[in-house]
Motif scaffolding. Structure first.
Motif, PDB file in Angstrom:
ATOM      1  N   TYR A  38       0.626  -1.465  -0.041  1.00 49.30           N
ATOM      2  CA  TYR A  38      -0.158  -0.019   0.012  1.00 49.30           C
ATOM      3  C   TYR A  38       0.598   1.402   0.134  1.00 49.30           C
ATOM      4  CZ  TYR A  38      -3.805   3.316   0.528  1.00 49.30           C
ATOM      5  OH  TYR A  38      -4.373   4.452   0.504  1.00 49.30           O
ATOM      6  N   GLN A  53      -4.579  -2.069  -6.911  1.00 49.00           N
ATOM      7  CA  GLN A  53      -3.989  -2.976  -5.939  1.00 49.00           C
ATOM      8  C   GLN A  53      -4.032  -4.294  -6.424  1.00 49.00           C
ATOM      9  OE1 GLN A  53      -4.801  -2.206  -1.740  1.00 49.00           O
ATOM     10  NE2 GLN A  53      -5.408  -0.756  -2.110  1.00 49.00           N
ATOM     11  N   TYR A  57      -0.170  -5.996  -6.426  1.00 45.03           N
ATOM     12  CA  TYR A  57       0.412  -7.392  -6.171  1.00 45.03           C
ATOM     13  C   TYR A  57       0.314  -8.286  -6.713  1.00 45.03           C
ATOM     14  CZ  TYR A  57      -0.613  -4.652  -1.349  1.00 45.03           C
ATOM     15  OH  TYR A  57      -1.096  -3.432  -0.384  1.00 45.03           O
ATOM     16  N   PRO A  58      -0.799  -8.216  -7.134  1.00 43.99           N
ATOM     17  CA  PRO A  58       0.101  -9.628  -8.798  1.00 43.99           C
ATOM     18  C   PRO A  58       1.969  -9.977  -8.472  1.00 43.99           C
ATOM     19  CG  PRO A  58      -1.868  -9.617  -8.543  1.00 43.99           C
ATOM     20  CD  PRO A  58      -0.668  -8.186  -7.667  1.00 43.99           C
ATOM     21  N   ARG A  61       4.444 -10.376  -6.276  1.00 43.89           N
ATOM     22  CA  ARG A  61       4.530 -11.906  -6.509  1.00 43.89           C
ATOM     23  C   ARG A  61       5.957 -12.051  -7.307  1.00 43.89           C
ATOM     24  NH1 ARG A  61       2.588 -13.815  -1.995  1.00 43.89           N
ATOM     25  NH2 ARG A  61       1.838 -12.505  -0.106  1.00 43.89           N
ATOM     26  N   TRP A  73       8.348 -11.039   5.876  1.00 39.74           N
ATOM     27  CA  TRP A  73       7.401  -9.910   6.727  1.00 39.74           C
ATOM     28  C   TRP A  73       7.828  -9.315   8.208  1.00 39.74           C
ATOM     29  CZ3 TRP A  73       1.736 -10.019   5.595  1.00 39.74           C
ATOM     30  CH2 TRP A  73       1.672 -10.578   4.206  1.00 39.74           C
ATOM     31  N   ARG A  79      -0.591  -4.075  11.998  1.00 40.06           N
ATOM     32  CA  ARG A  79      -0.968  -5.838  11.405  1.00 40.06           C
ATOM     33  C   ARG A  79       0.302  -6.455  10.312  1.00 40.06           C
ATOM     34  NH1 ARG A  79      -3.720  -1.212   9.089  1.00 40.06           N
ATOM     35  NH2 ARG A  79      -5.027  -1.525  10.415  1.00 40.06           N
TER      36      ARG A  79
ATOM     37  N   ASP B  22      -0.809 -16.859   2.366  1.00 41.81           N
ATOM     38  CA  ASP B  22       0.159 -15.832   2.752  1.00 41.81           C
ATOM     39  C   ASP B  22      -0.289 -14.807   1.912  1.00 41.81           C
ATOM     40  OD1 ASP B  22       3.138 -14.913   2.970  1.00 41.81           O
ATOM     41  OD2 ASP B  22       3.213 -15.013   1.040  1.00 41.81           O
ATOM     42  N   ILE B  23      -1.040 -15.316   0.569  1.00 40.41           N
ATOM     43  CA  ILE B  23      -1.772 -13.864  -0.400  1.00 40.41           C
ATOM     44  C   ILE B  23      -3.171 -13.528   0.015  1.00 40.41           C
ATOM     45  CG2 ILE B  23      -3.067 -13.362  -2.308  1.00 40.41           C
ATOM     46  CD1 ILE B  23      -0.916 -15.977  -4.229  1.00 40.41           C
ATOM     47  N   THR B  25      -3.361 -13.190   4.000  1.00 40.14           N
ATOM     48  CA  THR B  25      -3.394 -11.897   4.712  1.00 40.14           C
ATOM     49  C   THR B  25      -2.067 -10.834   4.011  1.00 40.14           C
ATOM     50  OG1 THR B  25      -1.907 -14.056   5.454  1.00 40.14           O
ATOM     51  CG2 THR B  25      -1.638 -11.852   6.980  1.00 40.14           C
ATOM     52  N   GLU B  26      -1.802 -10.817   2.942  1.00 37.66           N
ATOM     53  CA  GLU B  26      -1.160  -9.630   2.262  1.00 37.66           C
ATOM     54  C   GLU B  26      -2.566  -8.895   2.211  1.00 37.66           C
ATOM     55  OE1 GLU B  26       1.457 -10.201  -1.185  1.00 37.66           O
ATOM     56  OE2 GLU B  26       2.597  -7.929  -0.514  1.00 37.66           O
ATOM     57  N   SER B  29      -3.989  -6.918   4.762  1.00 37.88           N
ATOM     58  CA  SER B  29      -3.077  -6.110   5.361  1.00 37.88           C
ATOM     59  C   SER B  29      -3.819  -4.825   4.664  1.00 37.88           C
ATOM     60  CB  SER B  29      -2.391  -6.527   5.652  1.00 37.88           C
ATOM     61  OG  SER B  29      -1.317  -5.364   5.697  1.00 37.88           O
ATOM     62  N   SER B  30      -3.746  -5.136   3.342  1.00 32.56           N
ATOM     63  CA  SER B  30      -3.705  -4.001   2.284  1.00 32.56           C
ATOM     64  C   SER B  30      -4.779  -3.791   2.166  1.00 32.56           C
ATOM     65  CB  SER B  30      -3.521  -4.368   0.788  1.00 32.56           C
ATOM     66  OG  SER B  30      -4.049  -3.841  -0.473  1.00 32.56           O
ATOM     67  N   VAL B  32      -7.494  -3.429   4.956  1.00 34.44           N
ATOM     68  CA  VAL B  32      -8.075  -2.830   5.745  1.00 34.44           C
ATOM     69  C   VAL B  32      -6.702  -1.263   5.636  1.00 34.44           C
ATOM     70  CG1 VAL B  32      -7.114  -3.126   8.361  1.00 34.44           C
ATOM     71  CG2 VAL B  32      -7.765  -4.650   7.152  1.00 34.44           C
ATOM     72  N   ASP B  33      -5.943  -1.232   5.516  1.00 43.01           N
ATOM     73  CA  ASP B  33      -5.087   0.035   5.712  1.00 43.01           C
ATOM     74  C   ASP B  33      -5.385   1.042   4.284  1.00 43.01           C
ATOM     75  OD1 ASP B  33      -2.314  -0.009   7.101  1.00 43.01           O
ATOM     76  OD2 ASP B  33      -1.321  -1.556   5.273  1.00 43.01           O
ATOM     77  N   THR B  34      -6.571   0.393   3.058  1.00 40.97           N
ATOM     78  CA  THR B  34      -6.842   1.412   2.060  1.00 40.97           C
ATOM     79  C   THR B  34      -7.977   1.972   3.161  1.00 40.97           C
ATOM     80  OG1 THR B  34      -5.908   0.472   0.588  1.00 40.97           O
ATOM     81  CG2 THR B  34      -7.344   1.713  -0.187  1.00 40.97           C
ATOM     82  N   GLU B  36      -8.797   2.035   6.081  1.00 37.59           N
ATOM     83  CA  GLU B  36      -8.726   3.231   7.478  1.00 37.59           C
ATOM     84  C   GLU B  36      -7.885   4.203   6.765  1.00 37.59           C
ATOM     85  OE1 GLU B  36      -6.160   0.645  10.830  1.00 37.59           O
ATOM     86  OE2 GLU B  36      -4.563   1.915  10.240  1.00 37.59           O
ATOM     87  N   ASP B  37      -7.103   4.596   6.038  1.00 34.97           N
ATOM     88  CA  ASP B  37      -6.785   4.948   4.935  1.00 34.97           C
ATOM     89  C   ASP B  37      -7.936   6.557   4.476  1.00 34.97           C
ATOM     90  OD1 ASP B  37      -4.079   7.141   4.778  1.00 34.97           O
ATOM     91  OD2 ASP B  37      -4.391   6.265   2.455  1.00 34.97           O
ATOM     92  N   PHE B  51     -15.914   0.380  -1.622  1.00 40.66           N
ATOM     93  CA  PHE B  51     -14.077  -0.302  -1.822  1.00 40.66           C
ATOM     94  C   PHE B  51     -14.189  -1.813  -2.621  1.00 40.66           C
ATOM     95  CE2 PHE B  51     -10.380  -1.932  -0.737  1.00 40.66           C
ATOM     96  CZ  PHE B  51      -9.324  -1.945  -0.670  1.00 40.66           C
ATOM     97  N   PHE B  55     -11.922  -2.606  -5.574  1.00 43.52           N
ATOM     98  CA  PHE B  55     -11.063  -3.945  -5.822  1.00 43.52           C
ATOM     99  C   PHE B  55     -11.484  -4.963  -6.698  1.00 43.52           C
ATOM    100  CE2 PHE B  55      -8.171  -6.076  -4.120  1.00 43.52           C
ATOM    101  CZ  PHE B  55      -7.100  -5.256  -3.031  1.00 43.52           C
ATOM    102  N   ALA B  64      -5.242 -12.610 -11.373  1.00 46.60           N
ATOM    103  CA  ALA B  64      -3.911 -11.631 -11.205  1.00 46.60           C
ATOM    104  C   ALA B  64      -3.217 -12.359 -10.942  1.00 46.60           C
ATOM    105  CB  ALA B  64      -3.945 -10.314 -10.622  1.00 46.60           C
ATOM    106  N   TYR B  65      -3.065 -13.124  -9.647  1.00 44.37           N
ATOM    107  CA  TYR B  65      -1.961 -14.099  -9.187  1.00 44.37           C
ATOM    108  C   TYR B  65      -1.492 -15.367  -9.996  1.00 44.37           C
ATOM    109  CZ  TYR B  65      -1.779 -11.294  -4.918  1.00 44.37           C
ATOM    110  OH  TYR B  65      -2.429 -10.166  -4.311  1.00 44.37           O
TER     111      TYR B  65
END
Lengths: 125, 336
Positions: A38, A53, A57-58, A61, A73, A79, B22-23, B25-26, B29-30, B32-34, B36-37, B51, B55, B64-65
């Motif tokens: 972010y 976003q 992100y992809p 990766r 991490w 968080r 892993d993805i 969690t990231e 986090s992203s 929630v960051d957005t 909050e911002d 939102f 997204f 996309a991953y």
């Protein structure tokens, strides 16, 4: 679908293709200092490059799997966040890509010389 | 469970198992960051909803991953799949026709074109199904074949065909030959048969005489097509379809003739090639008649198989849209 909508859709696709090529260069250029996703989006946006976003992100990766970025991490904040940093290999690639980019922009400037840009045209009208 | 958690969970469902946690969690986090911002620490339900719409759909975000994961058979495997698929189709068709030929001509089993087509319609999809399944597994394991390692030589490119021009000489030959055969069946049907030696006894072919009407119709259709092609001077999509229709009609007439010969031979206890060999000792007269009828059946059988293959090839080319780069091989008339 009307002709105008078709043209608009085609324009959006072409713009996306044009931008897709430069995102790697843009992301690598901003990760000489470690950043989480972010923060990187904000950093790019501040300099005038908006990126979704779901695209970034992809991409991060993929660059990591190609060895151009390192990541880890950090769980110290409110968080967990994954921080990315350009790798030595990524730095060399960035330098090469930057050289390629400058050469391309020089050529493109010459090619586009005399072609008016829509925004500028509107302003002059 | 909040809307955000439900969203992340849904994205996770479409992600590869390897990096899923892993993805997720990231992403969480992203998101929630957005939020909050943009909206502070306690965004409203509608703000979160708007939102998440922005997204993107969970399936698209996950895709996309893992772009390759969106294909059953991906772009890197598809050329190999296509090549093997055609080999499989050709092999299955070839094996079926061979098995059918052996069953009908050697073992003397009863002939049914519907049964032959039915077994082809079953065996080809089943073979292709197994092939697809194999490639889906290869895709899942991300196998990537190296098909383009060999250096490419422009000299190996095929010659450009005279794609739309027809072979006039071939057509004229086919036309003259067809008219001669047509004249024979129209005016001297009693002469259709065989002799054992020059000046020897003549045996008429009763099966051809039985189906004379169909034979004449097939010959007229073939001659008509040749005249049409000569008149046009060029091949066109219409002429290709007409040729396929004419081939289908020839297949029908040839099938009738093979079936007729089968019945005739079976009625004399000589349905199969080996039956004939066995019965040679017991039959004193008419053995040459049996041999001659076997030869006729074999000739019609070969013509039938060749016409079926030619028609399938033409259909395949039309489907691939490449028919314009080829010339259609004109087969001898059905009764030749």
């Amino acid at each position: 679908m009307s002709k105008e909508n078709e043209l608009s859709e085609m324009y959006n696709k072409l713009t996306q293709e044009l931008r897709r090529g430069i995102l790697v260069l843009a992301a690598l250029s901003q990760l000489k200092e470690e950043k989480y996703g972010y923060a990187l989006i904000n950093s790019l946006a501040e300099k005038g490059l908006d990126i979704e976003q779901g695209t970034l992100y992809p991409l991060l990766r993929r660059l990591e799997s190609q060895g151009l970025l390192d990541s880890e991490w950090n769980v110290e904040g409110s968080r967990p966040r994954r921080y990315y940093l350009i790798s030595p290999e990524g730095t060399r690639t960035l330098e090469d890509l930057a050289g390629e980019w400058r050469s391309l922009t020089n050529v493109m400037e010459k090619l586009l010389d005399g072609i008016s840009i829509e925004g500028e045209q509107n302003e002059s009208n | 469970m909040s809307l955000i958690d439900r969203y992340i969970q849904e994205v996770g469902r479409h992600l590869p198992r390897k990096n899923r946690a892993d993805i997720k969690t990231e992403l969480l986090s992203s998101v929630v960051d957005t939020l909050e911002d943009r909206f502070g620490t306690e965004p409203s339900e509608s703000e979160v909803e708007d939102f998440l719409k922005e997204f993107g759909q969970p399936r698209e975000v996950a895709a996309a991953y893992f772009p390759e994961g969106q294909y059953l058979i991906g772009p890197s495997l598809y050329p190999l799949f296509r090549m093997i698929a055609w080999i499989v189709v050709a092999a299955v068709l070839g094996a079926q026709l061979l098995a059918w030929g052996v069953a009908v001509f050697i073992a003397g089993e009863s002939f049914s074109i519907l049964e032959l087509l039915g077994s082809m319609l079953t065996s080809i999809p089943v073979s292709l199904g197994w092939l697809v399944l194999t490639f889906i597994i290869l895709q899942r394991f991300e196998v990537k074949p190296d098909l383009d390692d060999e250096p490419w030589d422009p000299q190996s490119l095929p010659q450009v065909n005279e794609e739309e021009d027809i072979k006039r000489g071939e057509l004229i030959f086919g036309l003259v030959f067809g008219i001669l055969i047509l004249a024979l069946v129209f005016f001297f049907p009693q002469w259709i048969g065989f002799v054992t030696a020059p000046g020897g006894k003549f045996y008429p072919n009763p099966v051809i005489i039985q189906y004379l009407g169909w034979v004449k119709a097939s010959l007229v259709a073939g001659i008509g097509l040749n005249i049409y092609l000569l008149w046009q001077g060029r091949r066109s999509p219409v002429s290709r379809l007409v040729k396929i229709a004419e081939n289908l009609f020839s297949i029908f007439v040839l099938a009738l003739l093979v079936q007729g010969h089968n019945t005739w031979l079976a009625a004399r206890g000589a349905g199969g090639f080996f039956d004939t060999l066995e019965s040679i000792s017991s039959i004193t007269g008419g053995i040459w008649e049996l041999v001659g009828m076997h030869a006729f059946r074999m000739a019609f059988g070969v013509a039938l198989i060749v016409t079926v293959i030619e028609t399938l090839v033409m259909l395949y080319r039309i489907v691939r849209g490449k028919v314009q780069a080829r010339t259609i091989t004109v087969l001898p008339p059905a009764s030749a």
